[in-house]
Design a protein around this motif. Structure first.
Motif, mmCIF file in Angstrom:
data_model
loop_
_atom_site.group_PDB
_atom_site.id
_atom_site.type_symbol
_atom_site.label_atom_id
_atom_site.label_comp_id
_atom_site.label_asym_id
_atom_site.label_seq_id
_atom_site.Cartn_x
_atom_site.Cartn_y
_atom_site.Cartn_z
ATOM 1 N N TYR A 43 1.148 -1.096 -0.230
ATOM 2 C CA TYR A 43 -0.055 0.064 -0.072
ATOM 3 C C TYR A 43 0.797 1.365 -0.454
ATOM 4 N N GLU A 44 1.839 0.898 0.510
ATOM 5 C CA GLU A 44 2.718 2.302 0.811
ATOM 6 C C GLU A 44 3.572 2.659 -0.310
ATOM 7 N N THR A 45 3.733 1.278 -1.100
ATOM 8 C CA THR A 45 4.781 1.843 -2.366
ATOM 9 C C THR A 45 3.264 2.282 -3.570
ATOM 10 N N SER A 46 2.029 1.493 -3.079
ATOM 11 C CA SER A 46 1.568 2.073 -4.966
ATOM 12 C C SER A 46 0.494 2.509 -4.848
ATOM 13 N N HIS A 277 -9.647 0.518 -14.428
ATOM 14 C CA HIS A 277 -9.863 -0.409 -13.218
ATOM 15 C C HIS A 277 -8.821 -1.882 -13.897
ATOM 16 N N LEU A 278 -7.427 -2.595 -13.075
ATOM 17 C CA LEU A 278 -7.557 -2.960 -12.411
ATOM 18 C C LEU A 278 -7.025 -4.147 -11.890
ATOM 19 N N HIS A 279 -7.511 -5.167 -11.639
ATOM 20 C CA HIS A 279 -7.416 -5.877 -10.420
ATOM 21 C C HIS A 279 -6.488 -6.947 -10.064
ATOM 22 N N ILE A 280 -5.441 -6.837 -9.813
ATOM 23 C CA ILE A 280 -4.385 -8.085 -9.908
ATOM 24 C C ILE A 280 -4.256 -8.536 -9.108
ATOM 25 N N ILE A 292 4.283 -5.347 -13.195
ATOM 26 C CA ILE A 292 3.396 -4.987 -13.811
ATOM 27 C C ILE A 292 3.195 -3.222 -13.912
ATOM 28 N N LEU A 293 3.081 -2.872 -12.627
ATOM 29 C CA LEU A 293 2.066 -1.704 -12.839
ATOM 30 C C LEU A 293 3.236 -0.550 -12.979
ATOM 31 N N ARG A 295 5.931 -0.985 -15.475
ATOM 32 C CA ARG A 295 6.158 -0.575 -16.412
ATOM 33 C C ARG A 295 4.328 0.234 -16.944
ATOM 34 N N LEU A 296 3.779 -0.119 -17.035
ATOM 35 C CA LEU A 296 2.393 0.633 -17.234
ATOM 36 C C LEU A 296 1.983 1.891 -16.741
ATOM 37 N N GLY A 297 3.354 1.940 -16.444
ATOM 38 C CA GLY A 297 2.989 3.507 -15.514
ATOM 39 C C GLY A 297 2.147 4.489 -14.790
ATOM 40 N N LEU A 298 1.848 3.365 -14.045
ATOM 41 C CA LEU A 298 0.789 3.583 -13.013
ATOM 42 C C LEU A 298 1.081 4.093 -11.908
ATOM 43 N N LEU A 299 2.175 3.049 -11.557
ATOM 44 C CA LEU A 299 2.695 3.743 -10.054
ATOM 45 C C LEU A 299 3.117 5.377 -9.566
ATOM 46 N N PRO A 300 2.652 5.521 -8.093
ATOM 47 C CA PRO A 300 2.849 6.721 -8.027
ATOM 48 C C PRO A 300 3.585 7.171 -8.547
#
Length: 599
Positions: A43-46, A277-280, A292-293, A295-300
């Motif tokens: 959670y703290e990471t992403s 929205h993606l559910h992993i 995955i997140l 490389r998709l550019g979805l991390l904060p």
């Protein structure tokens, strides 16, 4: 908050796609504790929009693990959590129990599933008095709880093993579940984006308008990839098989190539316009979902992290509705949120009056039984792996230094990893431990730091936050008199010291109940004081701390490590637990450090 409301709120502010994580319930107590740490860290990471917890079909204690995990995630970790609930082996009475526990913990989202057949059965059959279909469970939840829960249901883009030949019928069944009251759909795993997009077209053509959330299964090993694809009877594109089969004996390369394949698939899904929205499915792993997140550019971004770091309070607020007024905690549990929430879980709503910490004398507060049978969150075997077999106080000091240097993520009395807040006093803390003053908890002084600061900030914007320097440590009893003499007439350095027997000494004024050690000043509202030091809660913490040492000692006894037993007896009998507050928060002179080095 309901998942649908949360996603809608995000999309009003940003077009950036969002994501969530799924976890399953581990089979061991240590596995559960490790999962809590991983959920917290991920959670703290992403910053996922929510997490969900799978259901342990079978009822009884197995099912209770699911509700326990949901309650901890909501109440202690403060994560928006969705609970799976299946019909498999579940009479209505057990469904009622699960829903009630979810409701009481503040959970507002349920994924209602029929469930797979039990492991020893080839055919799915309902239990007596249970539900046959997921739509019946959806209807029941709606009838019993109205709109309290956001309800999700499963979607099968590539068919279901029991109805694989009739895709149109499956879309009809899905519509029936939505008509029964479902708010969103989470799909079965898949690897063929084209099949998924065609299925979305059919679902929308059938009049289903609720959000569709694709379930994404990371590829970690070749064997697991094939096993899951075959078990779910899903289509695997030739490109996947060709690229992965060529490197099947190299797990690291499989994960790298598998991640690239999934990133391309996910991007195609997001570009289709059907999903945002993606559910992993994490399988309780951390690296593959984050890859995955990333490389998709979805991390904060740095800005996202900075904004998210500015919390409502300096500790993560519980999402349990019974704690909605809580705005103050004793600092002693700063690094033990699990036991603190457990201690106070039975407090009534009015025991957090106006958010002030006014009821530390509640009988519930000092009850160690609320924390369960063990206060050390690691198993006996894991404790030995993490903290070895200390034989001297120097060994204990080295353990604490390893924690301060981030070589360890936890200690017997500390559940959480070190944060960046202490970096400004890190050298001082290491020095104290090198001089055999064993530090337990600490915070640096702050004098008017902006509330938007990414390290120290919290609360509403345009405010300022303050802290008094605080230190908690173990001190040899023979040195206590030096501390008492040095602080006897000192009004700026106030302390509490207590030994195992409960003998308390202090220079804290008797007529002051609590000493605010963290506070914030914000436009248009009263001063917030989210962490305090006060006598009654310190004595409750003393009981917990020495109990932790006793448990640690018992583990050495059970493993016949006599030198460590003798050491723990020494710490318990010959040391005092001390906390000091430097009330002069504007001074640049580190009076506390000078005092302790003199002692």
């Amino acid at each position: 908050m309901k998942i649908t409301d949360k996603l809608e709120k995000h999309q009003e502010k940003s077009a950036k796609p969002t994501f969530s994580f799924e976890y399953f319930v581990p089979k061991t107590t240590q596995g559960v504790q490790n999962l809590y740490d991983r959920m917290d860290r991920m959670y703290e990471t992403s910053f996922p929009q929510f997490v969900d917890i799978t259901w342990n079909a079978g009822g009884g204690m197995l099912s209770q693990l699911s509700t326990d995990l949901v309650a901890t995630s909501q109440s202690v970790l403060g994560l928006e959590t969705c609970m799976h609930l299946t019909c498999t082996n579940m009479p209505v009475s057990e469904i009622d129990d699960a829903l009630q526990r979810a409701y009481e913990s503040g959970c507002e989202n349920i994924l209602a599933l029929r469930g797979d057949p039990p492991l020893n059965s080839k055919e799915w059959t309902p239990v007596e008095g249970g539900f046959r279909y997921a739509k019946d469970l959806v209807k029941y939840i709606r009838e019993k709880y109205g709109d309290h829960f956001g309800i999700g249901v499963a979607g099968y883009p590539e068919g279901h093993p029991e109805d694989n030949d009739d895709r149109d019928k499956l879309v009809e069944y899905l519509k029936e579940k939505v008509d029964a009251g479902a708010d969103f759909i989470i799909t079965q795993m898949f690897y063929n984006a084209d099949i998924f997009i065609k299925w979305c077209e059919a679902v929308r053509a059938a009049g289903v308008s609720v959000p569709i959330i694709p379930g994404i299964m990371p590829i970690t090993t070749y064997a697991a990839f094939l096993r899951r694809a075959q078990w779910c009877e899903i289509n695997v594109p030739d490109e996947f098989m060709k690229k992965l089969d060529a490197v099947k004996d190299n797990d690291q390369t499989v994960r790298e190539i598998g991640t690239d394949l999934l990133v391309s698939m996910c991007q195609k899904l997001l570009d289709s316009g059907f999903v945002n929205h993606l559910h992993i499915y994490t399988m309780n792993l951390e690296k593959a979902p984050i890859m995955i997140l990333e490389r998709l550019g979805l991390l904060p971004t740095d800005k996202d992290v900075s904004d998210a770091a500015v919390a409502v309070l300096p500790w993560r607020k519980s999402l349990n509705p019974q704690r909605r007024k809580e705005e103050v905690r004793p600092i002693f549990w700063k690094k033990r949120p699990y036991s603190y929430v457990a201690r106070t879980s039975q407090w009534a709503v009015d025991e957090f009056p106006n958010g002030r910490f006014g009821d530390s004398s509640s009988p519930a507060f000092g009850d160690l039984d609320l924390c369960g049978s063990s206060l050390i969150r690691q198993s006996g075997k894991k404790s030995l792996e993490l903290w070895s077999r200390p034989k001297t106080v120097e060994d204990i000091a080295r353990l604490v230094i390893r924690y301060l240097e981030r070589d360890l993520n936890c200690l017997p009395w500390c559940d959480v990893a070190l944060n960046n807040e202490v970096d400004v006093i890190l050298e001082d803390l290491i020095s104290l431990n090198q001089n055999l003053i064993i530090t337990i908890n600490s915070q640096p002084q702050l004098n008017g730091i902006k509330s938007s600061d990414p390290v120290f900030g919290w609360g509403p914007k345009d405010g300022y936050v303050y802290q008094k320097q605080y230190l908690e440590f173990l001190l040899p009893k023979e040195k206590l008199y030096k501390l008492q003499d040095s602080l006897k007439d000192n009004t700026m350095l106030t302390y509490f010291a207590v030994d195992y027997e409960g003998n308390l000494t202090t220079n804290h004024p008797d007529d002051y109940k609590a000493n605010a050690v963290t506070w914030g000043i914000f436009p248009g509202r009263e001063v917030l004081q989210p962490t305090v030091v006060e006598k009654i809660s310190f004595l409750a913490w003393k009981e917990e701390f020495y109990h932790i040492l006793q448990e640690w000692k018992l583990n050495f006894q059970n493993n016949q490590i006599q030198e460590s037993v003798v050491l723990l007896d020494h710490l318990i009998g010959d040391y005092v637990l001390v906390n000091i507050v430097d009330n002069d928060f504007v001074s640049i002179d580190n009076k506390m450090l000078k005092l302790l080095h003199e002692i």
